[in-house]
Design a protein around this motif. Structure first.
Motif, PDB file in Angstrom:
ATOM      1  N   PHE A  18     -18.166  -5.922  11.188  1.00 14.29           N
ATOM      2  CA  PHE A  18     -18.023  -6.039  10.000  1.00 14.29           C
ATOM      3  C   PHE A  18     -18.282  -4.614   9.357  1.00 14.29           C
ATOM      4  O   PHE A  18     -17.641  -4.354   8.402  1.00 14.29           O
ATOM      5  N   ARG A  19     -19.078  -3.777   9.891  1.00 15.60           N
ATOM      6  CA  ARG A  19     -18.856  -2.221   9.189  1.00 15.60           C
ATOM      7  C   ARG A  19     -17.495  -1.751   9.534  1.00 15.60           C
ATOM      8  O   ARG A  19     -17.221  -1.032   8.337  1.00 15.60           O
ATOM      9  N   LYS A  20     -16.859  -2.004  10.460  1.00 21.09           N
ATOM     10  CA  LYS A  20     -15.501  -1.198  10.634  1.00 21.09           C
ATOM     11  C   LYS A  20     -14.761  -1.810   9.674  1.00 21.09           C
ATOM     12  O   LYS A  20     -13.987  -1.257   9.052  1.00 21.09           O
ATOM     13  N   VAL A  21     -14.716  -3.138   9.430  1.00 24.00           N
ATOM     14  CA  VAL A  21     -13.608  -3.836   8.512  1.00 24.00           C
ATOM     15  C   VAL A  21     -14.137  -3.444   7.155  1.00 24.00           C
ATOM     16  O   VAL A  21     -13.250  -3.101   6.332  1.00 24.00           O
ATOM     17  N   ALA A  22     -15.472  -2.991   6.630  1.00 25.28           N
ATOM     18  CA  ALA A  22     -15.687  -2.512   5.518  1.00 25.28           C
ATOM     19  C   ALA A  22     -15.055  -1.280   5.107  1.00 25.28           C
ATOM     20  O   ALA A  22     -14.644  -0.899   4.112  1.00 25.28           O
ATOM     21  N   ASP A  23     -15.472  -0.352   6.300  1.00 30.47           N
ATOM     22  CA  ASP A  23     -14.610   1.182   6.170  1.00 30.47           C
ATOM     23  C   ASP A  23     -13.091   0.839   5.902  1.00 30.47           C
ATOM     24  O   ASP A  23     -12.743   1.672   5.110  1.00 30.47           O
ATOM     25  N   ILE A  24     -12.682   0.275   6.663  1.00 30.27           N
ATOM     26  CA  ILE A  24     -11.285  -0.003   6.404  1.00 30.27           C
ATOM     27  C   ILE A  24     -10.787  -0.412   5.147  1.00 30.27           C
ATOM     28  O   ILE A  24      -9.941   0.138   4.385  1.00 30.27           O
ATOM     29  N   ILE A  25     -11.218  -1.461   4.693  1.00 28.75           N
ATOM     30  CA  ILE A  25     -11.271  -1.950   3.015  1.00 28.75           C
ATOM     31  C   ILE A  25     -11.479  -0.925   2.138  1.00 28.75           C
ATOM     32  O   ILE A  25     -10.820  -0.837   1.356  1.00 28.75           O
ATOM     33  N   SER A  27     -11.531   1.947   2.237  1.00 31.01           N
ATOM     34  CA  SER A  27     -10.896   3.383   2.389  1.00 31.01           C
ATOM     35  C   SER A  27      -9.584   3.453   1.304  1.00 31.01           C
ATOM     36  O   SER A  27      -8.983   4.571   1.538  1.00 31.01           O
ATOM     37  N   GLU A  28      -9.195   2.248   1.023  1.00 27.83           N
ATOM     38  CA  GLU A  28      -8.050   2.377   0.126  1.00 27.83           C
ATOM     39  C   GLU A  28      -8.257   1.428  -1.093  1.00 27.83           C
ATOM     40  O   GLU A  28      -8.603   0.142  -0.853  1.00 27.83           O
ATOM     41  N   LYS A  29      -8.256   1.792  -2.196  1.00 31.00           N
ATOM     42  CA  LYS A  29      -8.381   0.836  -3.218  1.00 31.00           C
ATOM     43  C   LYS A  29      -7.634  -0.228  -3.458  1.00 31.00           C
ATOM     44  O   LYS A  29      -7.751  -1.092  -4.219  1.00 31.00           O
ATOM     45  N   GLU A  30      -6.484   0.046  -2.898  1.00 30.38           N
ATOM     46  CA  GLU A  30      -5.383  -0.878  -3.232  1.00 30.38           C
ATOM     47  C   GLU A  30      -5.708  -2.366  -2.274  1.00 30.38           C
ATOM     48  O   GLU A  30      -5.163  -3.445  -2.251  1.00 30.38           O
ATOM     49  N   ARG A  31      -6.700  -2.146  -1.390  1.00 27.85           N
ATOM     50  CA  ARG A  31      -6.771  -3.189  -0.279  1.00 27.85           C
ATOM     51  C   ARG A  31      -7.968  -4.192  -1.151  1.00 27.85           C
ATOM     52  O   ARG A  31      -8.989  -4.148  -1.102  1.00 27.85           O
ATOM     53  N   ARG A  32      -7.162  -5.100  -1.895  1.00 26.05           N
ATOM     54  CA  ARG A  32      -8.011  -6.032  -2.916  1.00 26.05           C
ATOM     55  C   ARG A  32      -8.351  -7.323  -2.611  1.00 26.05           C
ATOM     56  O   ARG A  32      -9.340  -7.797  -2.765  1.00 26.05           O
ATOM     57  N   TYR A  33      -7.424  -8.222  -1.702  1.00 25.88           N
ATOM     58  CA  TYR A  33      -7.853  -9.402  -1.436  1.00 25.88           C
ATOM     59  C   TYR A  33      -7.925  -9.436   0.157  1.00 25.88           C
ATOM     60  O   TYR A  33      -7.088  -9.426   0.931  1.00 25.88           O
ATOM     61  N   ILE A  34      -9.131 -10.125   0.858  1.00 27.68           N
ATOM     62  CA  ILE A  34      -9.315 -10.199   1.972  1.00 27.68           C
ATOM     63  C   ILE A  34      -9.419 -11.477   2.300  1.00 27.68           C
ATOM     64  O   ILE A  34     -10.460 -12.348   1.910  1.00 27.68           O
ATOM     65  N   TYR A 125     -21.287  -8.533   1.349  1.00 27.42           N
ATOM     66  CA  TYR A 125     -21.546  -7.185   2.078  1.00 27.42           C
ATOM     67  C   TYR A 125     -20.508  -6.071   1.288  1.00 27.42           C
ATOM     68  O   TYR A 125     -20.933  -5.066   1.000  1.00 27.42           O
ATOM     69  N   LEU A 126     -19.301  -6.543   0.919  1.00 24.89           N
ATOM     70  CA  LEU A 126     -18.343  -5.713   0.060  1.00 24.89           C
ATOM     71  C   LEU A 126     -18.791  -5.769  -1.183  1.00 24.89           C
ATOM     72  O   LEU A 126     -18.268  -4.784  -2.098  1.00 24.89           O
ATOM     73  N   PRO A 267      -7.945   1.942  13.694  1.00 30.19           N
ATOM     74  CA  PRO A 267      -7.248   1.822  12.624  1.00 30.19           C
ATOM     75  C   PRO A 267      -6.203   2.873  12.254  1.00 30.19           C
ATOM     76  O   PRO A 267      -5.357   2.684  11.403  1.00 30.19           O
ATOM     77  N   GLU A 268      -6.314   4.100  13.187  1.00 23.94           N
ATOM     78  CA  GLU A 268      -5.253   4.770  12.912  1.00 23.94           C
ATOM     79  C   GLU A 268      -4.109   4.484  13.446  1.00 23.94           C
ATOM     80  O   GLU A 268      -2.932   5.345  13.125  1.00 23.94           O
ATOM     81  N   ASP A 269      -4.066   3.751  14.562  1.00 27.66           N
ATOM     82  CA  ASP A 269      -2.590   3.281  15.215  1.00 27.66           C
ATOM     83  C   ASP A 269      -1.865   2.676  13.994  1.00 27.66           C
ATOM     84  O   ASP A 269      -2.147   1.981  13.440  1.00 27.66           O
TER      85      ASP A 269
END
Ligand code: ADP
Ligand code: ASP
Ligand code: MG
Length: 439
Positions: A18-25, A27-34, A125-126, A267-269
């Motif tokens: 969950f923590r990795k997922v939240a970091d990914i989301i 990290s970009e404000k365009e990531r809006r719908y999950i 969480y988000l 996530p960098e891949d």
């Protein structure tokens, strides 16, 4: 720029994920719908929540068993909540689900609670709005998706929220009961949301760095496919490349929205881009990917001059239609035709079907070949690369694998090879090695 993201079960299996997922989301404000899946496996012998729920349902009348199983399911969620340090409780939800269970709510309702509960936690969480899929994804009475209503409702509902979490895998029937897609269906939810909000991209986050040329459980460390067309992927996912649900392509393809398959654990891949038209005309190794499945049967029909008998094929296929059976492939010669079907579909009518075909077209011979596996070699570059088929056959001959059937799709995008079930993994490995390692 607007992005829709779907996270698979292993990406949301515990608090660390969950923590990795939240970091990914974040990290970009365009990531809006999950779109969220139910918690998957934390380690290889672990059990997915969806499987635990289905197992619980199988034992509907064993009160002690279901009570213990349901407690184990609740504990997985309790653990995620407490490990994330959230001030949040799902106890009321658990109570409702237990009551619904006792009152015999359907199997699909029960299976869907895995994503429902997980999406609730992720939304909390988000600090995103939770939007229930039951209120914006709709099925018709025959079980097909009500595409129009779904599309307009999702778009209307999400218009109200800048950020939201939607549980994957399910929607509702016209009478309000819950229905799920087939297994792996959260991929479809993601695609439906992406289309409804006209996303610029649909990111599908999983546990591998994109689509690999072959199933990594069959070949160690296969190459990643950097770019693939929707049509190529459709061929591969239909034949067992399970990284994306085979039906997930349709909604986004219509809208021309690319899918990017990405790895939550890396996530960098770059992952794989799935597009309508690839920038590169051919994949690096000519073929884009290989997939295969066991469990097919071929009906092999021979009759001299069948080609000049008007209506021959129609009469043969009518027999299948009368038994409500779809066929997969129909390779034919001048005096021969084969029909490849899923063995499970015909297991109860084998005798009837052959007898009906004999009655209808009076063939010289009709034979049933069971235990067939199909291997699909897919690549948009095959159309312009001479000798691809020869190379595939050489790979199989060198590995001593007997080919039982060949079918080249009319698009020249794929070559399907029938081999005995016992040979199909060896066949996939041999073809992969020939194209990738012996270049
Ligand atoms: P999620 O839970 O994220 O939806 P899935 O388990 O449904 O993930 O899909 C990812 C898995 O698909 C991979 O871990 C891999 O084992 C499997 N898989 C099968 N074929 C392929 C392929 N060609 N490329 C990548 N993964 C594949
Ligand atoms: N949780 C469901 C399944 O295991 C749906 C999904 O993961 O996509 O099939
Ligand atoms: Mg999946």
């Amino acid at each position: 720029m607007l992005k829709v993201l779907k996270f698979g079960g292993s990406s949301l299996a515990d608090a660390a994920q969950f923590r990795k997922v939240a970091d990914i989301i974040k990290s970009e404000k365009e990531r809006r719908y999950i779109v969220a899946s139910a918690p998957g496996k934390r380690f290889s012998s672990d059990i997915k929540i969806t499987d635990m729920l289905l197992d619980c349902f199988e034992h509907l009348y064993d009160e002690e068993y279901t009570d213990t199983s349901f407690t184990a399911i609740e504990n997985r969620y309790r653990e995620i909540i407490s490990d994330l340090g959230l001030d949040y409780s799902l106890e009321e939800e658990f109570k409702n689900i237990r009551t619904a269970f006792v009152n015999h709510a359907g199997r699909d309702y029960f299976a869907s609670r895995g994503e429902y509960l997980n999406a609730k936690i992720l939304a909390k969480y988000l600090d995103y709005k939770f939007v229930d899929a039951g209120s914006c994804i709709f099925f018709n009475n025959d079980g097909s998706l009500d595409t129009e209503k779904t599309n307009t409702t999702i778009s209307k509902v999400l218009e109200k929220y800048e950020y939201a979490v939607i549980p994957g895998f399910y929607g509702s029937m016209p009478n309000g009961t819950i229905k799920t897609f087939s297994r792996g269906g959260s991929d479809i939810t993601g695609s439906l949301v992406a289309r409804a909000v006209l996303a610029d991209i649909y990111e599908n986050w999983t546990d591998v760095s994109g689509l690999l040329m072959v199933d990594p459980r069959l070949v160690e460390n296969p190459k990643t496919v950097s770019e693939i067309t929707y049509r190529e992927l459709r061929e591969l996912s239909y034949m067992g490349a399970t990284v994306l649900h085979e039906e997930a392509i349709f909604p986004v393809r219509k809208a021309g929205i690319p899918i990017n398959i990405k790895n939550t654990n890396a996530p960098e891949d770059k992952g794989t881009m799935i597009v309508s038209k690839a920038i590169t005309e051919s994949s690096e190794n000519v073929i884009t990917g290989i997939a295969g499945l066991p469990g097919f049967t071929a009906i092999y029909i021979e009759k001299d001059m069948m080609n000049s008998e008007v209506g021959f094929t129609r009469r043969v296929l009518e027999t299948l239609e009368n038994h409500n059976i779809c066929f997969e492939h129909l390779p034919s010669g001048i005096d021969t035709m084969s029909i490849v079907l899923r063995s499970d579909d015909i297991k109860d009518f084998k005798g009837n079907i052959t007898a009906d075909i004999v009655k209808k077209v009076n063939p010289d011979s009709i034979t049933l070949l069971d235990n067939l596996a199909l291997v699909a070699v897919v690549g948009r570059g095959m159309i312009s690369a001479a000798g691809t088929a020869a190379k595939i056959f050489k790979a199989l001959a060198d590995a001593n694998i007997n080919i039982r059937m060949i079918d080249q799709g009319s698009s020249e995008l794929n070559i399907i090879i029938g081999v005995e079930e016992k040979d199909y993994i060896a066949a996939i490995k041999a073809i992969y090695n020939k194209f990738v390692n012996e270049e």
